[in-house]
Design a protein around this motif. Structure first.
Motif, short mmCIF file in Angstrom:
data_model
loop_
_atom_site.label_atom_id
_atom_site.label_comp_id
_atom_site.label_asym_id
_atom_site.label_seq_id
_atom_site.Cartn_x
_atom_site.Cartn_y
_atom_site.Cartn_z
N MET A 47 0.83 -1.21 0.00
CA MET A 47 0.00 0.00 0.00
C MET A 47 0.86 1.26 0.00
SD MET A 47 -3.31 -0.57 -0.10
CE MET A 47 -4.30 0.54 0.90
N ARG A 48 1.98 1.23 0.74
CA ARG A 48 2.88 2.38 0.71
C ARG A 48 3.49 2.55 -0.68
NH1 ARG A 48 4.27 0.59 5.96
NH2 ARG A 48 6.06 -0.58 5.18
N ALA A 49 3.80 1.43 -1.33
CA ALA A 49 4.35 1.51 -2.68
C ALA A 49 3.32 2.07 -3.65
CB ALA A 49 4.81 0.13 -3.14
N ALA A 50 2.06 1.61 -3.52
CA ALA A 50 1.00 2.11 -4.39
C ALA A 50 0.81 3.62 -4.20
CB ALA A 50 -0.30 1.36 -4.12
N GLU A 51 0.93 4.07 -2.95
CA GLU A 51 0.82 5.50 -2.67
C GLU A 51 2.00 6.26 -3.29
OE1 GLU A 51 0.44 8.54 1.16
OE2 GLU A 51 1.24 6.52 1.44
N ALA A 52 3.20 5.72 -3.13
CA ALA A 52 4.40 6.42 -3.59
C ALA A 52 4.42 6.61 -5.10
CB ALA A 52 5.65 5.65 -3.16
N VAL A 53 3.79 5.70 -5.85
CA VAL A 53 3.80 5.82 -7.31
C VAL A 53 2.52 6.44 -7.85
CG1 VAL A 53 5.45 3.95 -7.67
CG2 VAL A 53 3.00 3.41 -7.56
N GLY A 54 1.71 7.01 -6.96
CA GLY A 54 0.55 7.77 -7.42
C GLY A 54 1.00 9.02 -8.15
N ASP A 55 0.29 9.39 -9.21
CA ASP A 55 0.68 10.56 -10.00
C ASP A 55 0.73 11.83 -9.17
OD1 ASP A 55 1.07 9.42 -12.57
OD2 ASP A 55 -1.09 9.29 -12.87
N ASP A 56 -0.23 11.99 -8.26
CA ASP A 56 -0.25 13.21 -7.45
C ASP A 56 0.96 13.28 -6.53
OD1 ASP A 56 -1.30 10.97 -6.15
OD2 ASP A 56 -2.67 12.12 -4.88
N ALA A 75 -4.56 7.51 -3.89
CA ALA A 75 -5.76 6.91 -3.32
C ALA A 75 -6.38 5.90 -4.28
CB ALA A 75 -6.77 7.99 -2.96
N GLN A 76 -6.41 6.22 -5.56
CA GLN A 76 -6.97 5.30 -6.55
C GLN A 76 -6.14 4.02 -6.64
OE1 GLN A 76 -6.96 8.09 -9.88
NE2 GLN A 76 -9.18 7.90 -10.05
N ARG A 77 -4.84 4.15 -6.64
CA ARG A 77 -3.98 2.99 -6.77
C ARG A 77 -4.14 2.07 -5.56
NH1 ARG A 77 1.26 3.77 -10.39
NH2 ARG A 77 0.75 1.56 -10.52
N GLN A 78 -4.23 2.65 -4.39
CA GLN A 78 -4.44 1.85 -3.19
C GLN A 78 -5.81 1.19 -3.21
OE1 GLN A 78 -3.66 4.92 -0.21
NE2 GLN A 78 -1.77 3.88 0.35
#
Length: 278
Positions: free
Chosen positions: A222-231, A252-255
């Motif tokens: 989940m931290r990785a998904a957050e880190a690679v979010g476009d925003d 948020a979308q990626r997570q």
């Protein structure tokens, strides 16, 4: 993550020793600085790196850390093979074909053209290969606050998710000419979020079949998904996040879609292209 001592995949092609000597005299450290700048500012530095590479470097021996990353990637890829072979047939009626995963350092050529580490890991449908520079995992840990072996596994599973899309025809259908930039970006976001959802399915299946997950592993993902979010990436580069320019989705979308896949284990719940899905 429980991965040591387990079967590795025979579908890994390791090209890293071809680029470890550094690029055109910059050396490994200098090369990584150039690549990191390109990554964080959204600049493809492939032409720059290729221009510096005069082909004079000699193949270099892989470090112990490099070798360990190679073993790790091989095990994770084997897990994706064992998960998707039955799941894709059962849930989509499509026979799974194992992709090849290419490990490289710095720059690489694929059927989709030349690429650099600055672009991050990617999947090329033209040759059904996943391309990965394992230095990206160190960048995730050191610069993005997203370290951990299961964070790295999520990255691999996401790219394999694109391979699943390719096999089902989703990836080809998402390539629509004549769209506006905003429309093309929205389609790209839907494609990337579905790959996140498929990564979640893999994580659930890996736990059920192999007992892969340790306590805290999904937190790492989940931290990785957050880190690679476009925003998050745009803000880290000192830019104001612009949703119309997003190509992979917000943090948020990626997570959300990663967990949707993990919670359901059902490809039907990964329809990011449906009306109002995003």
């Amino acid at each position: 993550m429980q991965w040591r001592g387990r079967r590795g995949s025979g579908n890994v092609e390791d090209r890293r020793s071809m680029g470890r000597a550094g690029v055109g005299g910059l050396g490994v450290a200098g090369t990584l600085v150039v690549l990191a700048v390109g990554y964080f500012f959204g600049i493809d530095v492939t032409p720059l790196v290729q221009g510096l590479d005069q082909g004079g470097g000699q193949p270099a021996e892989l470090s112990q850390r490099d070798q360990e990353w190679g073993e790790f990637v091989s095990v994770v890829l084997a897990d994706t093979e064992e998960v998707w072979q039955p799941v894709l047939q059962q849930q989509a009626g499509v026979a799974y074909q194992d992709p090849t995963l290419v490990l490289f350092s710095g720059v690489v050529r694929s059927a989709c053209g030349g690429a650099s580490s600055a672009m991050g890991p990617f999947y090329c449908p033209g040759d059904q290969r996943v391309y990965l520079d394992t230095d990206f995992f160190d960048m995730m840990a050191d610069r993005m606050g997203a370290g951990g072996d299961f964070a790295a596994a999520y990255v691999i599973a996401h790219e394999v998710g694109h391979h699943v899309q390719n096999l089902t025809g989703t990836l080809g259908a998402a390539q629509q000419p004549g769209l506006s930039e905003t429309q093309a970006n929205q389609l790209s976001v839907a494609t990337e979020l579905q790959a996140d959802c498929y990564a979640g399915i893999w994580a659930r299946q890996a736990q059920e079949r192999f007992g892969t997950l340790d306590v805290g592993d999904m937190d790492e993902a989940m931290r990785a998904a957050e880190a690679v979010g476009d925003d998050v990436i745009q803000a880290s580069a000192g830019r104001t996040p612009m949703p119309d320019s997003f190509t992979h989705g917000s943090a948020a979308q990626r997570q959300e879609w990663l967990m949707r896949g993990f919670d359901s284990g059902d490809m039907r719940q990964c329809n990011t292209f449906g009306a109002g899905a995003l």
